[in-house]
Design an enzyme around this catalytic site. Structure first.
Site, PDB file in Angstrom:
ATOM      1  N   LYS A  52       6.461   1.758  -2.785  1.00 21.81           N
ATOM      2  CA  LYS A  52       5.889   2.677  -1.785  1.00 21.81           C
ATOM      3  C   LYS A  52       5.564   1.961  -0.479  1.00 21.81           C
ATOM      4  O   LYS A  52       4.994   2.543   0.428  1.00 21.81           O
ATOM      5  CB  LYS A  52       4.625   3.347  -2.333  1.00 21.81           C
ATOM      6  N   LYS A  55       3.251   0.226   0.211  1.00 20.98           N
ATOM      7  CA  LYS A  55       1.810   0.399   0.502  1.00 20.98           C
ATOM      8  C   LYS A  55       1.089  -0.906   0.188  1.00 20.98           C
ATOM      9  O   LYS A  55       1.262  -1.467  -0.894  1.00 20.98           O
ATOM     10  CB  LYS A  55       1.201   1.486  -0.401  1.00 20.98           C
TER      11      LYS A  55
HETATM   12  N1  C2G Z   1      -4.528  13.849  -2.203  1.00 22.53           N
HETATM   13  C1  C2G Z   1      -5.052  15.097  -1.857  1.00 22.53           C
HETATM   14  N2  C2G Z   1      -5.600  15.267  -0.630  1.00 22.53           N
HETATM   15  C2  C2G Z   1      -5.655  14.242   0.253  1.00 22.53           C
HETATM   16  C3  C2G Z   1      -5.134  12.974  -0.096  1.00 22.53           C
HETATM   17  C4  C2G Z   1      -4.569  12.802  -1.344  1.00 22.53           C
HETATM   18  O1  C2G Z   1      -5.010  16.044  -2.660  1.00 22.53           O
HETATM   19  N3  C2G Z   1      -6.224  14.465   1.475  1.00 22.53           N
HETATM   20  C5  C2G Z   1      -3.923  13.703  -3.533  1.00 22.53           C
HETATM   21  C6  C2G Z   1      -2.425  13.372  -3.477  1.00 22.53           C
HETATM   22  O2  C2G Z   1      -1.658  14.555  -3.272  1.00 22.53           O
HETATM   23  C7  C2G Z   1      -2.205  12.763  -4.845  1.00 22.53           C
HETATM   24  C8  C2G Z   1      -3.548  12.043  -5.117  1.00 22.53           C
HETATM   25  O3  C2G Z   1      -4.517  12.630  -4.219  1.00 22.53           O
HETATM   26  O4  C2G Z   1      -2.040  13.795  -5.815  1.00 22.53           O
HETATM   27  C9  C2G Z   1      -3.459  10.556  -4.874  1.00 22.53           C
HETATM   28  O5  C2G Z   1      -2.992  10.356  -3.557  1.00 22.53           O
HETATM   29  P1  C2G Z   1      -2.250   8.948  -3.228  1.00 22.53           P
HETATM   30  O6  C2G Z   1      -3.103   7.832  -3.691  1.00 22.53           O
HETATM   31  O7  C2G Z   1      -1.786   9.006  -1.822  1.00 22.53           O
HETATM   32  O8  C2G Z   1      -1.013   9.056  -4.223  1.00 22.53           O
HETATM   33  P2  C2G Z   1       0.533   8.761  -3.901  1.00 22.53           P
HETATM   34  O9  C2G Z   1       0.647   7.503  -3.151  1.00 22.53           O
HETATM   35  O10 C2G Z   1       1.076  10.009  -3.347  1.00 22.53           O
HETATM   36  O11 C2G Z   1       1.084   8.441  -5.374  1.00 22.53           O
HETATM   37  O12 C2G Z   1       4.199   8.706  -8.924  1.00 22.53           O
HETATM   38  C10 C2G Z   1       3.439   9.447  -7.984  1.00 22.53           C
HETATM   39  C11 C2G Z   1       2.776   8.549  -6.983  1.00 22.53           C
HETATM   40  O13 C2G Z   1       2.143   7.459  -7.621  1.00 22.53           O
HETATM   41  C12 C2G Z   1       1.740   9.348  -6.169  1.00 22.53           C
END
Ligand code: C2G
Length: 138
Positions: free
Chosen positions: A45, A47
C-alpha cells in the site's frame, strides 16, 4: 455466535475508524480486525505508518467493539481467513466498494459509508501545516 471480520491499517486511530468498528460489531457478536503489518503496508500500500504494528494492535485491542486482532500479510488471505474463522459477515468502508465481492461466495459482504472529513492522511497534513486545532476553521 455471529462473527464479523474487517481489514485495515488503522494508523493514528481516529473516530472514523471507531465509527466503522462500532457499526461492524453491531452486525454480529464477535469482531475480528485483520490489521495490516508494517511490511504489508509498505510493500502493498506504500503506506509508512506512524505507529508500528504492535502499537496499532494495542490501540485496537483497547476498543470495546474489537474482540480479536490478527495480522494482514497479503491480499490473498481473505478467503482462508473467512473459512478458518467461520466468518458470517465481511465489512469494510465503501472506499473499497465492489473490490471484495468475490467473498460473497463465502460470507455476507457489506461496504459501509466512510466517516467524512477525517483520515490519517488529513491528520498528518494538518499537523504538518500547524493546523493544531482542527475545529479552528481555516
Ligand atoms: N474508514 C472510515 N472512515 C474514515 C477513514 C477510514 O470508515 N474517515 C474505514 C476504512 O474504510 C476502512 C477502515 O476504516 O474500512 C480502516 O481504514 P484504513 O486503515 O485506511 O484501511 P485501508 O488502508 O483501506 O486497508 O485489505 C484491505 C485493506 O487492508 C484496507
Amino acid at each position: 455466535m455471529k462473527k464479523v471480520i474487517t481489514y485495515g491499517t488503522f494508523d493514528l486511530l481516529h473516530y472514523g475508524h471507531v465509527n466503522l468498528l462500532e457499526r461492524a460489531k453491531k452486525m454480529g457478536d464477535y469482531l475480528i480486525v485483520v490489521l495490516s503489518t508494517d511490511e504489508f503496508n509498505w510493500k502493498e500500500k506504500q503506506k509508512k505508518c506512524y505507529f508500528t504494528y504492535e502499537e496499532r494492535k494495542r490501540l485496537l485491542e483497547a476498543i470495546r467493539y474489537v474482540d480479536l486482532v490478527i495480522p494482514e500479510e497479503s491480499w490473498e488471505q481473505k478467503i482462508s481467513d473467512v473459512q478458518e474463522y467461520k466468518i458470517d459477515t465481511f465489512v469494510i468502508g465503501d472506499d473499497w466498494e465492489g473490490k471484495f465481492d468475490f467473498l460473497k461466495e463465502y460470507c455476507e459482504v457489506v461496504y459501509l459509508p466512510r466517516t467524512p472529513e477525517i483520515s490519517t492522511t488529513q491528520i498528518k497534513k494538518d499537523l504538518k501545516n500547524n493546523e493544531i486545532d482542527k475545529k479552528s476553521g481555516k
